[in-house]
Design a protein around this motif. Structure first.
Motif, PDB file in Angstrom:
ATOM      1  N   ARG A 152       9.090  -7.095  13.677  1.00 33.08           N
ATOM      2  CA  ARG A 152       9.070  -8.437  13.063  1.00 33.08           C
ATOM      3  C   ARG A 152       7.873  -9.250  13.572  1.00 33.08           C
ATOM      4  NH1 ARG A 152      13.037  -5.183  11.394  1.00 33.08           N
ATOM      5  NH2 ARG A 152      14.419  -6.222   9.914  1.00 33.08           N
ATOM      6  N   ILE A 153       7.530  -9.072  14.849  1.00 35.74           N
ATOM      7  CA  ILE A 153       6.355  -9.764  15.382  1.00 35.74           C
ATOM      8  C   ILE A 153       5.089  -9.237  14.707  1.00 35.74           C
ATOM      9  CG2 ILE A 153       4.965 -10.124  17.455  1.00 35.74           C
ATOM     10  CD1 ILE A 153       7.556 -10.055  19.067  1.00 35.74           C
ATOM     11  N   LEU A 154       4.991  -7.927  14.563  1.00 33.87           N
ATOM     12  CA  LEU A 154       3.837  -7.336  13.878  1.00 33.87           C
ATOM     13  C   LEU A 154       3.773  -7.797  12.424  1.00 33.87           C
ATOM     14  CD1 LEU A 154       3.951  -3.685  15.269  1.00 33.87           C
ATOM     15  CD2 LEU A 154       2.403  -5.523  15.938  1.00 33.87           C
ATOM     16  N   TYR A 155       4.938  -7.923  11.791  1.00 33.19           N
ATOM     17  CA  TYR A 155       4.983  -8.405  10.411  1.00 33.19           C
ATOM     18  C   TYR A 155       4.421  -9.824  10.310  1.00 33.19           C
ATOM     19  CZ  TYR A 155       7.055 -10.766   6.391  1.00 33.19           C
ATOM     20  OH  TYR A 155       7.243 -11.540   5.270  1.00 33.19           O
ATOM     21  N   SER A 156       4.831 -10.692  11.217  1.00 36.71           N
ATOM     22  CA  SER A 156       4.348 -12.075  11.199  1.00 36.71           C
ATOM     23  C   SER A 156       2.847 -12.147  11.456  1.00 36.71           C
ATOM     24  CB  SER A 156       5.100 -12.905  12.244  1.00 36.71           C
ATOM     25  OG  SER A 156       6.483 -12.936  11.974  1.00 36.71           O
ATOM     26  N   MET A 157       2.369 -11.330  12.388  1.00 33.16           N
ATOM     27  CA  MET A 157       0.942 -11.326  12.690  1.00 33.16           C
ATOM     28  C   MET A 157       0.131 -10.749  11.543  1.00 33.16           C
ATOM     29  SD  MET A 157       1.105 -10.211  16.725  1.00 33.16           S
ATOM     30  CE  MET A 157      -0.616 -10.573  17.044  1.00 33.16           C
ATOM     31  N   GLY A 158       0.693  -9.764  10.856  1.00 30.14           N
ATOM     32  CA  GLY A 158       0.023  -9.229   9.674  1.00 30.14           C
ATOM     33  C   GLY A 158       0.009 -10.215   8.522  1.00 30.14           C
ATOM     34  N   ARG A 159       1.087 -10.936   8.343  1.00 24.90           N
ATOM     35  CA  ARG A 159       1.163 -11.946   7.286  1.00 24.90           C
ATOM     36  C   ARG A 159       0.182 -13.086   7.533  1.00 24.90           C
ATOM     37  NH1 ARG A 159       6.745 -14.938   7.034  1.00 24.90           N
ATOM     38  NH2 ARG A 159       5.876 -15.636   9.029  1.00 24.90           N
ATOM     39  N   ASP A 160      -0.010 -13.441   8.813  1.00 19.47           N
ATOM     40  CA  ASP A 160      -0.960 -14.496   9.165  1.00 19.47           C
ATOM     41  C   ASP A 160      -2.376 -13.972   9.321  1.00 19.47           C
ATOM     42  OD1 ASP A 160       1.200 -16.191   9.168  1.00 19.47           O
ATOM     43  OD2 ASP A 160       1.504 -16.099  11.336  1.00 19.47           O
ATOM     44  N   GLN A 161      -2.550 -12.669   9.021  1.00 24.30           N
ATOM     45  CA  GLN A 161      -3.857 -12.014   9.071  1.00 24.30           C
ATOM     46  C   GLN A 161      -4.485 -12.033  10.472  1.00 24.30           C
ATOM     47  OE1 GLN A 161      -6.327 -13.619   5.951  1.00 24.30           O
ATOM     48  NE2 GLN A 161      -5.043 -12.785   4.320  1.00 24.30           N
ATOM     49  N   ILE A 162      -3.642 -12.091  11.478  1.00 24.37           N
ATOM     50  CA  ILE A 162      -4.114 -11.920  12.851  1.00 24.37           C
ATOM     51  C   ILE A 162      -4.307 -10.435  13.144  1.00 24.37           C
ATOM     52  CG2 ILE A 162      -3.537 -12.309  15.282  1.00 24.37           C
ATOM     53  CD1 ILE A 162      -1.915 -14.711  14.399  1.00 24.37           C
ATOM     54  N   MET A 163      -3.451  -9.618  12.499  1.00 24.76           N
ATOM     55  CA  MET A 163      -3.560  -8.168  12.565  1.00 24.76           C
ATOM     56  C   MET A 163      -3.658  -7.642  11.132  1.00 24.76           C
ATOM     57  SD  MET A 163      -1.035  -7.055  15.707  1.00 24.76           S
ATOM     58  CE  MET A 163      -1.768  -5.420  15.758  1.00 24.76           C
ATOM     59  N   PRO A 164      -3.917  -6.346  10.951  1.00 26.25           N
ATOM     60  CA  PRO A 164      -4.063  -5.810   9.590  1.00 26.25           C
ATOM     61  C   PRO A 164      -2.920  -6.226   8.667  1.00 26.25           C
ATOM     62  CG  PRO A 164      -4.649  -4.145  11.189  1.00 26.25           C
ATOM     63  CD  PRO A 164      -4.139  -5.316  11.979  1.00 26.25           C
ATOM     64  N   HIS A 165      -3.272  -6.637   7.455  1.00 26.92           N
ATOM     65  CA  HIS A 165      -2.274  -7.183   6.526  1.00 26.92           C
ATOM     66  C   HIS A 165      -1.266  -6.136   6.067  1.00 26.92           C
ATOM     67  CE1 HIS A 165      -4.053  -5.273   2.917  1.00 26.92           C
ATOM     68  NE2 HIS A 165      -5.205  -5.433   3.564  1.00 26.92           N
ATOM     69  N   GLN A 166      -1.575  -4.856   6.275  1.00 23.85           N
ATOM     70  CA  GLN A 166      -0.623  -3.800   5.891  1.00 23.85           C
ATOM     71  C   GLN A 166       0.687  -3.923   6.674  1.00 23.85           C
ATOM     72  OE1 GLN A 166      -3.790  -3.286   6.567  1.00 23.85           O
ATOM     73  NE2 GLN A 166      -4.720  -2.254   4.795  1.00 23.85           N
ATOM     74  N   LEU A 167       0.619  -4.514   7.855  1.00 23.68           N
ATOM     75  CA  LEU A 167       1.828  -4.680   8.662  1.00 23.68           C
ATOM     76  C   LEU A 167       2.805  -5.659   8.024  1.00 23.68           C
ATOM     77  CD1 LEU A 167       0.198  -4.844  12.207  1.00 23.68           C
ATOM     78  CD2 LEU A 167       1.549  -2.964  11.258  1.00 23.68           C
ATOM     79  N   ALA A 168       2.342  -6.472   7.083  1.00 25.84           N
ATOM     80  CA  ALA A 168       3.201  -7.445   6.406  1.00 25.84           C
ATOM     81  C   ALA A 168       3.891  -6.847   5.183  1.00 25.84           C
ATOM     82  CB  ALA A 168       2.396  -8.667   5.993  1.00 25.84           C
ATOM     83  N   TYR A 169       3.698  -5.560   4.957  1.00 24.42           N
ATOM     84  CA  TYR A 169       4.334  -4.914   3.797  1.00 24.42           C
ATOM     85  C   TYR A 169       5.839  -4.789   4.019  1.00 24.42           C
ATOM     86  CZ  TYR A 169       5.718  -1.284   0.491  1.00 24.42           C
ATOM     87  OH  TYR A 169       6.362  -0.576  -0.484  1.00 24.42           O
ATOM     88  N   LEU A 170       6.608  -5.180   3.018  1.00 29.95           N
ATOM     89  CA  LEU A 170       8.066  -5.083   3.066  1.00 29.95           C
ATOM     90  C   LEU A 170       8.563  -3.967   2.164  1.00 29.95           C
ATOM     91  CD1 LEU A 170       9.116  -8.856   2.948  1.00 29.95           C
ATOM     92  CD2 LEU A 170       8.995  -7.368   4.956  1.00 29.95           C
ATOM     93  N   HIS A 171       9.583  -3.280   2.628  1.00 28.27           N
ATOM     94  CA  HIS A 171      10.202  -2.239   1.811  1.00 28.27           C
ATOM     95  C   HIS A 171      10.792  -2.882   0.561  1.00 28.27           C
ATOM     96  CE1 HIS A 171      13.000   0.936   0.562  1.00 28.27           C
ATOM     97  NE2 HIS A 171      12.270   1.764   1.309  1.00 28.27           N
ATOM     98  N   PRO A 172      10.510  -2.339  -0.623  1.00 27.73           N
ATOM     99  CA  PRO A 172      10.974  -2.992  -1.864  1.00 27.73           C
ATOM    100  C   PRO A 172      12.492  -3.096  -1.993  1.00 27.73           C
ATOM    101  CG  PRO A 172      10.080  -0.799  -2.298  1.00 27.73           C
ATOM    102  CD  PRO A 172       9.733  -1.128  -0.893  1.00 27.73           C
ATOM    103  N   LYS A 173      13.232  -2.201  -1.342  1.00 25.73           N
ATOM    104  CA  LYS A 173      14.685  -2.225  -1.461  1.00 25.73           C
ATOM    105  C   LYS A 173      15.349  -2.941  -0.297  1.00 25.73           C
ATOM    106  CE  LYS A 173      18.755   0.759  -1.921  1.00 25.73           C
ATOM    107  NZ  LYS A 173      19.250   2.164  -2.010  1.00 25.73           N
ATOM    108  N   PHE A 174      14.953  -2.603   0.922  1.00 23.29           N
ATOM    109  CA  PHE A 174      15.632  -3.133   2.106  1.00 23.29           C
ATOM    110  C   PHE A 174      14.987  -4.410   2.637  1.00 23.29           C
ATOM    111  CE2 PHE A 174      16.264   1.523   2.219  1.00 23.29           C
ATOM    112  CZ  PHE A 174      17.647   1.546   2.062  1.00 23.29           C
ATOM    113  N   LYS A 175      13.790  -4.747   2.155  1.00 18.60           N
ATOM    114  CA  LYS A 175      13.089  -5.965   2.571  1.00 18.60           C
ATOM    115  C   LYS A 175      12.855  -5.992   4.081  1.00 18.60           C
ATOM    116  CE  LYS A 175      13.173  -7.349  -1.678  1.00 18.60           C
ATOM    117  NZ  LYS A 175      11.924  -7.317  -2.495  1.00 18.60           N
TER     118      LYS A 175
END
Length: 226
Positions: free
Chosen positions: A151-174
């Motif tokens: 979840r921390i990696l997801y937030s950092m990816g969403r804020d573009q602090i780390m690669p944006h691929q980390l902000a990818y969510l599973h289409p079914k399980f989110k």
């Protein structure tokens, strides 16, 4: 865990402890709170490391704020309740361990708590305790750590602090599936190659430094900068 339990067993077994136990006798004494004859600042530093290692994990609740209902209230309550429950269980188990086995000097620091369990309930109870601990650490603790870090990696990816691929969510399980897989790929080989003592030292020191930096950042942002 056994070392920190042993230190608490020492406290509950000595005559100058808050609750002194010897062969079932309990007497109240406030010298465990402060004893001028035995007080050392180095003891506070040692206790700080034990507290961090014992309580580490409750902060992971905050990483699930975006996935919880009414996070402004529920997350704060959950963190406080977890601290209270952990503290109660830690104190009550070490207190009764001190009652059951007051002579802590004969205990092995690596297996102290398990030795007391075997002394009280025999080999079967010890096997049950070991199985419970292994399942707790291998399943519950690993799952909690992986969930929090992803979840921390997801937030950092969403804020573009780390690669944006980390902000990818599973289409079914989110769920941040890339972050979850990345954590598993990195942590699994490290856990097999690095010794447990080094991991414990790294976790204690890393957690202490990260908590200090986090508190300094909060003070800077909300009290100094604003």
């Amino acid at each position: 865990m056994n070392l920190s339990h042993l230190e608490c067993i020492k406290t509950s077994s000595k005559k100058n402890s808050l609750l002194n136990s010897s062969l079932g006798a309990i007497s109240w004494n406030t010298s465990a709170i402060y004893n001028a004859h035995s007080f050392k600042f180095s003891g506070i530093l040692q206790a700080t490391g034990m507290v961090i290692l014992s309580y580490l994990g409750f902060d992971a609740i905050g990483t699930l704020a975006e996935e919880s209902i009414n996070p402004k209230e529920s997350v704060g309550k959950a963190i406080i309740m977890s601290i209270i429950i952990i503290g109660f269980l830690f104190v009550i188990t070490t207190f009764f361990a001190g009652l059951a086995y007051p002579d802590y000097s004969k205990l092995n620091t690596n297996t102290a708590f398990l030795d007391i369990i075997e002394y009280v309930g025999g080999e079967k109870l010890k096997i049950f305790a070991v199985t419970t601990i292994v399942l707790s650490f291998s399943v519950a603790t690993c799952q909690e750590s992986q969930t929090a870090i992803s979840r921390i990696l997801y937030s950092m990816g969403r804020d573009q602090i780390m690669p944006h691929q980390l902000a990818y969510l599973h289409p079914k399980f989110k769920t941040p599936v890339i972050g979850i897989i990345l954590v598993a790929v990195v942590v699994t080989p490290l856990s097999l190659m690095i010794s447990l003592n080094f991991i414990s030292l790294l976790v204690s020191f890393g957690a202490l430094v990260s908590f200090i930096l986090l508190n300094l950042a909060v003070i800077w942002k909300f009290y100094l900068r604003q």
